[in-house]
Each structure stands twice: as structure tokens, then as C-alpha cells.
Write an enzyme that holds these catalytic residues in place. Structure first.
Site, mmCIF file in Angstrom:
data_model
loop_
_atom_site.group_PDB
_atom_site.id
_atom_site.type_symbol
_atom_site.label_atom_id
_atom_site.label_comp_id
_atom_site.label_asym_id
_atom_site.label_seq_id
_atom_site.Cartn_x
_atom_site.Cartn_y
_atom_site.Cartn_z
ATOM 1 N N GLU A 157 1.418 -1.153 0.321
ATOM 2 C CA GLU A 157 0.345 0.113 -0.403
ATOM 3 C C GLU A 157 1.123 1.732 -0.062
ATOM 4 O O GLU A 157 0.338 2.219 -0.402
ATOM 5 C CB GLU A 157 -1.109 0.165 1.074
ATOM 6 C CG GLU A 157 -1.917 0.933 1.166
ATOM 7 C CD GLU A 157 -2.723 1.016 2.600
ATOM 8 O OE1 GLU A 157 -3.890 1.609 1.972
ATOM 9 O OE2 GLU A 157 -2.491 0.307 3.010
ATOM 10 N N GLY A 191 -8.279 5.528 7.090
ATOM 11 C CA GLY A 191 -9.010 5.232 8.028
ATOM 12 C C GLY A 191 -8.192 4.616 9.813
ATOM 13 O O GLY A 191 -8.631 4.638 10.598
ATOM 14 N N GLY A 192 -7.693 3.222 9.019
ATOM 15 C CA GLY A 192 -7.570 2.567 9.945
ATOM 16 C C GLY A 192 -6.446 1.771 10.210
ATOM 17 O O GLY A 192 -5.129 1.876 11.164
ATOM 18 N N SER A 193 -5.265 2.887 8.999
ATOM 19 C CA SER A 193 -3.611 3.037 9.444
ATOM 20 C C SER A 193 -3.632 4.059 8.833
ATOM 21 O O SER A 193 -3.896 4.849 7.854
ATOM 22 C CB SER A 193 -3.215 1.561 8.515
ATOM 23 O OG SER A 193 -3.451 1.528 7.331
ATOM 24 N N THR A 194 -2.073 4.198 8.486
ATOM 25 C CA THR A 194 -1.372 5.941 7.985
ATOM 26 C C THR A 194 0.354 4.971 7.034
ATOM 27 O O THR A 194 0.861 4.276 8.232
ATOM 28 C CB THR A 194 -0.193 6.269 9.066
ATOM 29 O OG1 THR A 194 -0.423 7.723 7.975
ATOM 30 C CG2 THR A 194 0.075 6.262 10.095
ATOM 31 N N GLN A 195 0.674 5.353 6.104
ATOM 32 C CA GLN A 195 1.717 5.011 5.166
ATOM 33 C C GLN A 195 1.850 6.033 5.048
ATOM 34 O O GLN A 195 2.331 6.900 5.058
ATOM 35 C CB GLN A 195 1.286 4.213 4.081
ATOM 36 C CG GLN A 195 0.925 2.746 4.644
ATOM 37 C CD GLN A 195 -0.856 2.742 4.529
ATOM 38 O OE1 GLN A 195 -1.723 3.631 4.412
ATOM 39 N NE2 GLN A 195 -0.639 2.062 5.670
#
Length: 465
Positions: free
Chosen positions: A206, A234-238
Site C-alpha cells: 500500500e 481510516g485504520g492505518s497510515t503509511q
């Protein structure tokens, strides 16, 4: 162009010449010299056209990003069209992105020509207890893609669905049930579907695909100063960037990946997906601090006291969120105690930012998804043009919003404060560090899906030949 044999055949004998001359006298305005002149003109014209086509081909090889050359090449049949359909099954919604590429016959490069973007909410995880509805939501998106792509191209168009943090956070059995109904749907698809076309995407992919998309659209892939990509879901950040100093590479050894950016070039890229640090996951973590897991009536110090029992859905659970009275400054003008909220968020963010991307600050930063959306909704940037702001701008706007009761944006105080903490304390960016915020670049959506589409069309021999 006239061949040598043709020229020989046209050589006239002495008798033929006399016959031709006599015939010429019968046709006013016709002469041998005129006929020879026309032949020479035709030969010269053929030569000119050949040179132009050669130069055109050479120009395309040197610069396949030139729109005029690409358009001309397309008209002359120097490329072919290829399509790809990617479904982004995110935590808050599912999106279909269908891409049309022109592939040059000269150097095999892909040039993005058009795209389709359609979204349906909620995300697949909201259908954890009703998988059939999940399949219907995806079918409606695929119908949009079918309308976008010519029928004769359907069977040669790859179709993939990649689920992100929303399904990663679900129990394994529920996530698999959702994926299986989508797999059943895909087996009946008119598009080209491989056995692994439906899956939960690794956070590493991702991040890399998002980084590729940003730099592809900015035209920076072949340059030495690619932009860093920050994606807040919403659930994670990259966080993804290419370290400019080779000595930094060993520091990130576990998180470094080789990325192919052209036919003959690969570079090392740092990427990490911080699961649980997406905006909605962070809200849940902070709002529910101190409560039992079963409790759904919540008071939060990061919500203004005028908010009472506001419905908020997370992981298919309905919460009632209310603000907590801060005692500042009065009942007539209730506000959030910004310092209390700030420290609460820090306590939840800092332990999860591992590894800390300490050299991120050295790069031009492109941020998108919720970074962009919250900046738009709070008036930080122009909704159509996007913009460039500083890290400090998020902190100042957060303080302003937290001091202003707003029933229409009940969680904006938290969201802006969280983004500020993530960038500043979490990622170590200075207050004056500039961040470019995007939703689109040149009319194309910023999404990992473009990088994914490009990857399959260039790496799979089935589509690359």
C-alpha cells in the site's frame, strides 16, 4: 516509394518514346518533363514522410511524456490501449478505479490517458455480518467499470480487489467470509481474474504503490529527489520515501524495499504501514480510553461539551459520543481543554510510531487522503486547488477549532489535533516544514490503485507482451 525494379520497367525504348511524344502532342498541357517532374515530386514526398516518421519515433523514444507526440503517435497507430480495474476496499468505503493506458510500441512505456473513479460507502468491514450486501456493493462498482471500458477489451483487462486496514482489523474468519463472497463474484466477471485477485493487501505494498502513484503523476520517478508520500487512512497510515543518503539505508534495513521505476532502474525505498494510527482507529483508541470494551456510551475530553450522544460507527459497533466538560472558560462558551486533549493523543500516538522516520524531514512531502480532507473541511486550503501548508498550520487550526463549539463538525477538534501530533511529535517534522496536500494531480486521483495497476501491466507477461 518507387522501387528500382519499377524504375527499370518504366524505362522507355526509342520507339516507345516516339509513341509517348506523339501522344503528348494529342493532350494539350502534357509533356515528358512534366511527367518526370511529378515522379520526382512523389519520390521526394515519400522521402520527407519517412524522415518525419523516423524523427517522430526518435522523439517518442526520448520523451514519451510529451502530450503532443503521444497524441500524434496514437493517431498514427504507434501505441495500443490497455486497461486495468482496481477495487480499493478501504475501511470507510470501497472505490473502483479503472485506468486507460496508452502503451508505446517504440519503448513499451505506459502513459496514463483516462481514468474512472467511483466510490460507495460504507466499507466492506461494515458488512462483516452480512457478506451478501458486501458483494452487491462491489458488483455495482464493477458495473461502472464495464461501462467505462470497451467491450472488446474486457477479457484482456486485469481485475483486482485489495482490502486495506478495515479488513486487517477484523477477526480473521469474518474477513475471509467477506473476501470469499467477492471471490465468487469475480469468478463470474467479464474481466481477466487471477487466483489471487482478491486479498488483504500488505501495508508495505500500500505504501509503495501510493509513493509510486504520487511520483508518477508528478513526473518525478526518474529524478533524484522523489517526493515522500504520506497516506492517512481510516485504520492505518503509511510513510514512504527514498532515502537520498546511501548511509541511511542500513538504518532502515527491515523497512527497505527495491522498487522498479523503469525497465532498467530500481531504487531503495523506505515504507512502513502504522496499523492502528489511521484517523478512525486513533479516534476509537482515544475516545474509549478508560472504558470497558463493551461500553458504547462514551465521554471524551477531545469533544466539545455541546456534543451529546452523537452516533459514531466503528468496526460495525455504534457508539454514542459526548463531550466532557472541561471547566473552561464558562458554561456560556464551552470549549475543549486543548492541552488535556493534546497530551491524551500524544500518549496514544507516540508508542505506536516505530520505527520513527527521522529522515522524512529531508524530503518534499506529498500528503493525501484524510490529511487533505480535514484541511479542506476546516478551511486550511482551497477545496479545488489543494495547497501547501506548514505543520504548524494544523496545530494552530486545531487550537482554533477546539475553542469554537461546532455541532456540525463534532470531531474536528480531535481530528486536527491528532494530525498535528502525528506529523510533529510522531514523524518528527518541524513546525515550519511545508507539506503539499493533494487529492488529485492533473485530474487523476491520488491512490495506491494507480501504482498497483501500473505494476501488474508491466510485471505480468500476460499483459506486458
Amino acid at each position: 516509394m518507387t522501387s528500382t525494379n519499377d524504375v527499370r520497367k518504366r524505362r522507355l525504348s526509342r520507339d516507345d518514346e516516339k509513341t509517348s511524344l506523339n501522344a503528348a502532342h494529342l493532350r494539350p498541357g502534357t509533356s515528358v518533363s512534366a511527367n518526370l517532374s511529378a515522379g520526382l515530386k512523389f519520390s521526394f514526398l515519400c522521402l520527407v514522410v519517412s524522415v518525419i516518421l523516423f524523427l517522430l519515433g526518435l522523439g517518442l523514444y526520448i520523451d514519451t511524456t510529451n502530450p503532443f507526440l503521444m497524441h500524434l503517435a496514437s493517431k498514427l497507430g504507434y501505441d495500443k490501449q490497455q486497461y486495468a480495474v482496481i477495487v480499493d476496499a478501504g475501511s470507510t468505503g470501497s472505490r473502483v478505479l479503472a485506468y486507460k493506458f496508452n502503451r508505446s510500441f517504440i519503448d513499451n512505456k505506459l502513459i496514463l490517458a483516462e481514468e474512472l473513479f467511483k466510490e460507495r460507502k460504507p466499507g466492506l468491514s461494515a458488512f462483516a455480518d452480512n457478506p451478501e450486501k458486501a458483494a452487491l456493493s462491489i458488483k455495482l462498482l464493477l458495473d461502472e467499470a464495464k461501462a467505462f471500458i470497451p467491450k472488446e477489451k474486457w477479457s484482456s483487462t486485469p481485475l483486482l480487489l485489495k482490502a486495506t486496514a478495515g479488513l486487517r482489523l477484523l477477526p480473521h474468519s469474518k474477513a475471509e467470509n467477506l473476501l470469499n463472497v467477492v471471490r465468487d463474484l469475480f469468478t463470474k466477471s467479464v474481466f481477466s481474474v487471477d487466483i489471487d485477485a482478491v486479498e488483504i493487501m500488505d501495508g508495505t505494498d500500500e505504501g509503495i504503490f501510493s509513493w509510486f502513484t504520487v511520483n508518477f503523476l508528478l513526473g518525478r520517478l526518474s529524478k533524484s529527489n522523489q517526493a515522500a508520500a504520506l497516506d492517512l487512512g481510516g485504520g492505518s497510515t503509511q510513510v514512504t520515501f527514498a532515502p537520498t543518503d546511501p548511509e541511511q539505508v542500513p538504518l532502515y534495513e527491515k523497512y527497505m524495499h527495491e522498487v522498479k521505476i523503469s525497465l532498467n532502474k530500481e531504487i531503495n525505498v523506505f515504507t512502513h504501514s502504522y496499523l492502528g494510527l489511521g484517523l478512525m482507529a486513533a479516534r476509537h483508541e482515544v475516545f474509549t480510553k478508560g472504558y470497558n470494551p463493551e461500553e458504547t456510551n462514551i465521554e471524551s475530553a477531545c469533544v466539545n461539551p455541546i456534543i451529546s450522544n452523537r452516533t459514531w460507527l466503528y468496526n460495525n459497533i455504534e457508539y454514542k459520543i459526548s463531550g466532557k466538560d472541561s471547566g473552561k472558560p464558562s458554561q456560556e462558551n464551552p470549549v475543549v481543554d486543548f492541552d488535556v486533549c493534546l497530551e491524551l493523543i500524544k500518549s496514544k500516538v507516540m508508542p505506536k510510531v516505530k520505527p520513527k522516520p527521522f529522515s522524512l524531514k529531508q524530503h518534499t512531502i506529498a500528503a493525501f487522503s484524510y490529511y487533505f480532507e480535514r484541511a479542506i473541511e476546516s478551511g486550511l486550503i482551497d477545496p479545488f486547488q489543494g495547497g501547501e501548508i506548514t505543520v504548524e498550520s494544523f496545530r494552530k487550526k486545531a487550537l482554533e477549532v477546539c475553542q469554537t463549539p461546532n455541532d456540525e463538525q463534532p470531531f474536528m477538534c480531535f481530528d486536527l489535533t491528532y494530525i498535528s501530533v502525528l506529523l510533529r511529535e510522531g514523524f518528527g517534522l518541524a513546525d515550519k516544514k511545508k507539506i503539499k496536500l493533494y487529492k488529485q494531480i492533473d485530474g487523476h486521483e491520488i491512490s495506491w490503485a494507480l501504482g498497483c495497476a501500473y505494476n501488474i501491466l508491466t510485471s505480468d507477461d500476460k499483459y506486458n507482451s
